[in-house]
Enzyme design. Structure first.
Site, mmCIF file in Angstrom:
data_model
loop_
_atom_site.group_PDB
_atom_site.id
_atom_site.type_symbol
_atom_site.label_atom_id
_atom_site.label_comp_id
_atom_site.label_asym_id
_atom_site.label_seq_id
_atom_site.Cartn_x
_atom_site.Cartn_y
_atom_site.Cartn_z
ATOM 1 N N ASP A 83 0.835 -1.206 0.000
ATOM 2 C CA ASP A 83 0.000 0.000 0.000
ATOM 3 C C ASP A 83 0.873 1.261 0.000
ATOM 4 O O ASP A 83 1.995 1.254 0.512
ATOM 5 C CB ASP A 83 -0.925 -0.017 1.230
ATOM 6 C CG ASP A 83 -2.117 0.912 1.067
ATOM 7 O OD1 ASP A 83 -2.336 1.423 -0.044
ATOM 8 O OD2 ASP A 83 -2.838 1.125 2.067
ATOM 9 N N ASN A 105 -10.923 -2.498 -5.670
ATOM 10 C CA ASN A 105 -10.111 -1.580 -6.470
ATOM 11 C C ASN A 105 -10.714 -1.269 -7.847
ATOM 12 O O ASN A 105 -10.314 -0.314 -8.502
ATOM 13 C CB ASN A 105 -8.672 -2.101 -6.638
ATOM 14 C CG ASN A 105 -7.840 -2.008 -5.372
ATOM 15 O OD1 ASN A 105 -6.992 -2.857 -5.091
ATOM 16 N ND2 ASN A 105 -8.059 -0.958 -4.570
HETATM 17 C C1 IPE Z 1 -5.594 -2.778 -0.396
HETATM 18 O O1 IPE Z 1 -5.157 -1.477 -0.601
HETATM 19 C C2 IPE Z 1 -5.539 -3.544 -1.675
HETATM 20 C C3 IPE Z 1 -4.205 -3.731 -2.237
HETATM 21 C C4 IPE Z 1 -3.077 -3.443 -1.674
HETATM 22 C C5 IPE Z 1 -4.189 -4.350 -3.529
HETATM 23 P P1 IPE Z 1 -6.197 -0.272 -0.775
HETATM 24 O O2 IPE Z 1 -5.392 0.960 -0.834
HETATM 25 O O3 IPE Z 1 -7.108 -0.547 -1.884
HETATM 26 O O4 IPE Z 1 -7.007 -0.383 0.600
HETATM 27 P P2 IPE Z 1 -8.039 0.629 1.291
HETATM 28 O O5 IPE Z 1 -9.174 0.791 0.355
HETATM 29 O O6 IPE Z 1 -7.322 1.907 1.531
HETATM 30 O O7 IPE Z 1 -8.417 -0.051 2.560
HETATM 31 C C1 IPE Z 2 -1.426 0.158 -3.357
HETATM 32 O O1 IPE Z 2 -1.206 1.526 -3.384
HETATM 33 C C2 IPE Z 2 -1.583 -0.438 -4.726
HETATM 34 C C3 IPE Z 2 -2.949 -0.906 -5.058
HETATM 35 C C4 IPE Z 2 -3.998 -0.889 -4.267
HETATM 36 C C5 IPE Z 2 -3.132 -1.396 -6.400
HETATM 37 P P1 IPE Z 2 -2.400 2.551 -3.460
HETATM 38 O O2 IPE Z 2 -2.709 2.803 -4.885
HETATM 39 O O3 IPE Z 2 -3.531 2.093 -2.636
HETATM 40 O O4 IPE Z 2 -1.747 3.845 -2.824
HETATM 41 P P2 IPE Z 2 -2.419 4.856 -1.818
HETATM 42 O O5 IPE Z 2 -2.975 4.071 -0.681
HETATM 43 O O6 IPE Z 2 -3.482 5.568 -2.581
HETATM 44 O O7 IPE Z 2 -1.308 5.755 -1.410
HETATM 45 MG MG MG Z 3 -4.058 2.353 -0.718
#
Ligand code: IPE
Ligand code: IPE
Ligand code: MG
Length: 249
Positions: free
Chosen positions: A22, A70
């Site tokens: 994340d 996502n």
């Molecule tokens: C969780 O990350 C899913 C992945 C790392 C693929 P998100 O960034 O989507 O999670 P939330 O929505 O902030 O909980």
């Molecule tokens: C994790 O990073 C990757 C995926 C969920 C695909 P994020 O895209 O969630 O990054 P933040 O949380 O917005 O910084």
């Molecule tokens: Mg995230």
């Protein structure tokens, strides 16, 4: 030379590490760059952590790459992630084979765009004989959906008389999950400072040690991995017992 690596107890390594990768978007934002730039740089961390894990003797590495939730992101970002996946699997095939790493995936894979799905299947087939470590990608994954599917397939077996109600136990559920045959992760890491599970492996993390770090995923490197494992190795896993009981045995 890595001082942290030298401190690792190779006899007490987790067999399975799961990571919620994340912080890609915030990493990019701090650089005034689009979110997709963060995802691209996240691939570097995937490569480094996979190689480092295989090197020290981790047997299973499960990476949460895309959740069912996502899909709600802007189409541009979703498309970029799906394309990035295709490019990465293609580009990393040789490295996976050189490192004897077997690619595998969990999640609702058939609902991925066909190009992503096909490339993924090619990658899985091309690395099928590798046996040093399994790199398991959670893609279009939802733990609740996985449990619903397991429940349905167990119910089906009961209704067909192939399974009795009384015989259903934790093993039955394990066997009907997509992680069947993979030991539960002893260590779950989440980067970027968020402290939640976000519908990742719910059943399988019942007794996992949770490790949260402020580091954004694109910055997460092998040293951070060693740090997480060292932290894990310094914990006492009691599984309901008292500390005294553990030292007697
Ligand atoms: C969780 O990350 C899913 C992945 C790392 C693929 P998100 O960034 O989507 O999670 P939330 O929505 O902030 O909980
Ligand atoms: C994790 O990073 C990757 C995926 C969920 C695909 P994020 O895209 O969630 O990054 P933040 O949380 O917005 O910084
Ligand atoms: Mg995230």
């Amino acid at each position: 030379m890595s001082l942290l690596k030298d401190q690792l107890n190779l006899e007490k390594l987790p067999k399975h590490i799961a990571i919620i990768m994340d912080g890609n978007g915030r990493w990019a934002k701090h650089r005034n760059m689009p979110r997709v730039f963060g995802h691209k740089n996240g691939v570097t961390a995937v490569r480094e952590v996979s190689e480092a894990s295989a090197e020290i003797g981790i047997q299973y590495l499960t990476l949460y790459a895309f959740s069912t939730e996502n899909w709600s992101r802007p189409a541009l970002e979703v498309n970029a992630l799906m394309t990035l996946l295709v490019e990465t699997v293609k580009r990393e095939l040789k490295t996976l084979n050189d490192n004897n790493i077997r690619l595998s995936a969990i999640g609702n894979l058939s609902k991925l765009p066909s190009k992503t799905y096909d490339t993924l299947m090619e990658g899985i087939a091309a690395t099928a004989n590798n046996d040093r470590m399994v790199l398991n990608l959670a893609l279009n994954y939802s733990a609740k959906e996985e449990m619903i599917n397991a429940t349905k397939s167990i119910a089906q077996q009961v209704s067909e008389g192939k399974l009795t109600l009384d015989s259903i136990n934790a093993d039955t559920i394990d066997k009907h999950l997509t992680t069947s045959g993979i030991p539960d992760p002893e260590l779950l890491i989440r980067t970027s400072g968020e402290q939640r599970i976000s519908n990742f492996l719910l059943w399988q993390i019942a007794y996992s040690e949770l490790y949260f770090t402020e580091t954004y995923w694109p910055d997460f490197n092998r040293e951070h991995l060693y740090e997480a494992i060292l932290d894990f190795q310094n914990r006492e896993r009691r599984f309901g017992k008292t500390s005294e009981q553990l030292t007697i045995t």
